[in-house]
Design a protein around this motif. Structure first.
Motif: not given
Length: 94
Positions: A31-37
């Protein structure tokens, strides 16, 4: 359009709590990664199945998040604490 996933994990009863804790940490990482909603961990009311779900802005973001999680050792392709292979599905919103 967004991309998502759902995974069904089948932990051995004697590892259920430990396994669920590990999956929660994996969801936090993803969830902390770029592009994760979003990325969430659920447990069936009977307690026998751990279900993870997630949603991403793009398919590339989903793939990059899981690649990073594998590289970091946060997720593994197979876990001896599972009594049967997990099921993983990539989803496309329509």
């Amino acid at each position: 359009m967004s991309f998502g996933f759902v995974a069904f994990h089948y932990p051995r009863p004697d590892y259920a709590e430990e396994f669920t804790d590990r999956v929660h940490k994996a969801c936090e990482f993803v969830a902390s990664r770029p592009g994760a909603l979003s990325a969430e961990c659920w447990v069936t009311t009977e307690g026998g199945v751990v279900v993870t779900t997630g949603r991403f802005e793009t398919e590339q973001a989903l793939r990059a998040a899981f690649s990073a999680a594998r590289d970091a050792g946060v997720i593994v392709d197979a876990d001896e604490r599972e009594h049967r292979p997990r099921e993983f599905f990539t989803l496309l919103s329509r």
